[in-house]
Design an enzyme around this catalytic site. Structure first.
Site, PDB file in Angstrom:
ATOM      1  N   SER A 174       0.849  -1.191   0.000  1.00 23.18           N
ATOM      2  CA  SER A 174       0.000   0.000   0.000  1.00 23.18           C
ATOM      3  C   SER A 174       0.884   1.240   0.000  1.00 23.18           C
ATOM      4  O   SER A 174       2.034   1.197   0.467  1.00 23.18           O
ATOM      5  CB  SER A 174      -0.891   0.016   1.250  1.00 23.18           C
ATOM      6  OG  SER A 174      -1.548   1.251   1.392  1.00 23.18           O
ATOM      7  N   TYR A 231      -3.050  -1.496  10.194  1.00 25.30           N
ATOM      8  CA  TYR A 231      -3.022  -1.730   8.750  1.00 25.30           C
ATOM      9  C   TYR A 231      -1.744  -1.133   8.150  1.00 25.30           C
ATOM     10  O   TYR A 231      -1.042  -1.785   7.367  1.00 25.30           O
ATOM     11  CB  TYR A 231      -4.252  -1.098   8.091  1.00 25.30           C
ATOM     12  CG  TYR A 231      -4.287  -1.227   6.588  1.00 25.30           C
ATOM     13  CD1 TYR A 231      -4.845  -2.347   5.980  1.00 25.30           C
ATOM     14  CD2 TYR A 231      -3.771  -0.224   5.777  1.00 25.30           C
ATOM     15  CE1 TYR A 231      -4.879  -2.464   4.594  1.00 25.30           C
ATOM     16  CE2 TYR A 231      -3.801  -0.329   4.395  1.00 25.30           C
ATOM     17  CZ  TYR A 231      -4.360  -1.450   3.802  1.00 25.30           C
ATOM     18  OH  TYR A 231      -4.377  -1.558   2.428  1.00 25.30           O
TER      19      TYR A 231
END
Length: 261
Positions: free
Chosen positions: A140, A153
């Site tokens: 990400s 996350y």
């Protein structure tokens, strides 16, 4: 990396980025596509849309599921040569919330990071047997600058980034190419975790089809680190002034929270 006639396994293939990889790859000359997911209903729905694919219920956070997956896939699809480690979840977490149970505080690590590491570890011996193989890890843009409301996350995706770099280094003399795709904020169900926060304009959110199209193009061109959309800028900002941009994001989110109340 040549995708033609490949046999590809996609974890988390029933929604979001995984589903879009499935959609675009199914239109190419890929030989076989296998997808996994935790939800039987979603797997069945996806199978109805894409009749030629193969679906297997499997949870990457469970080591025994990965072992069963390995046994089934390698027996039924011995030509498997590409794995896309996409399965992931994203939560909006307040680390001061004491109601979160210990067994759930690391869910994002168990699936996003540990699941990827275990998948690679189990399937690596099989991939080494292929004449050409690839591992594609989905990280990400938040691997470079964490999102203040998604601390676990962000940490898990930073771990994927670091792990993938070293994996590529250790496998440099093998037949396996190691890719990392680091999506920016993308229009997928992961965004649902922030549906109660008005973040203003959605112009910076990348469409999932565009993100995957750019990713596949990068894979075909052997671009081992693929940074679609705003991810290039996030990586640069993470190098130049990480504290400044982290604090800026924090203030922006706090403002959006107040606006949403």
């Amino acid at each position: 990396m040549e995708l033609k006639n490949s046999t590809i396994l996609i974890t988390g293939g029933t929604s979001g980025i995984g589903l879009e990889f499935l959609r675009q790859l199914s239109l190419s000359s890929v030989s076989q596509i296998i997808i996994t997911g935790r939800n039987t209903v979603k797997l069945d729905e996806t199978k109805r849309q894409f009749h030629a694919i193969h679906t297997i219920k499997s949870d990457v956070s469970e080591p025994q599921d990965i072992e069963k997956l390995y046994q089934e896939v390698t027996q039924k699809f011995p030509a498997l040569n590409i794995i896309i480690n996409n399965a992931g979840i994203m939560k909006n977490l307040n680390l001061q919330d004491t109601s979160i149970k210990l067994e759930h505080i690391t869910d994002e690590v168990d699936i996003n990071l540990s699941g990827t590491i275990r998948m690679v570890h189990r399937f690596l011996p099989h991939l080494k047997l292929q004449s050409s193989a690839a591992i594609i890890n989905i990280s990400s843009g938040l691997a470079f600058i964490p999102l203040p409301i998604s601390p676990v996350y962000s940490a898990a995706k930073a771990g994927i980034h670091a792990y993938t770099q070293v994996l590529r280094l250790q496998l440099k003399n093998t037949n396996i190419k190691i890719f990392e795709v680091a999506p920016p904020s993308t229009d997928t169900p992961l965004q649902d975790a922030f549906s109660d926060i008005d973040m203003g304009s959605s112009a910076s959110i990348m469409k999932v089809d565009e993100m995957v199209t750019e990713s596949i193009k990068g894979i075909l061109n052997d671009r081992l680190e693929i940074l679609p959309g705003m991810s290039k800028a996030l990586k640069l900002m993470g190098r130049v002034a990480p504290k400044f941009f982290l604090n800026f994001m924090d203030k922006t989110i706090e403002k959006a929270k107040r606006k949403s109340k």
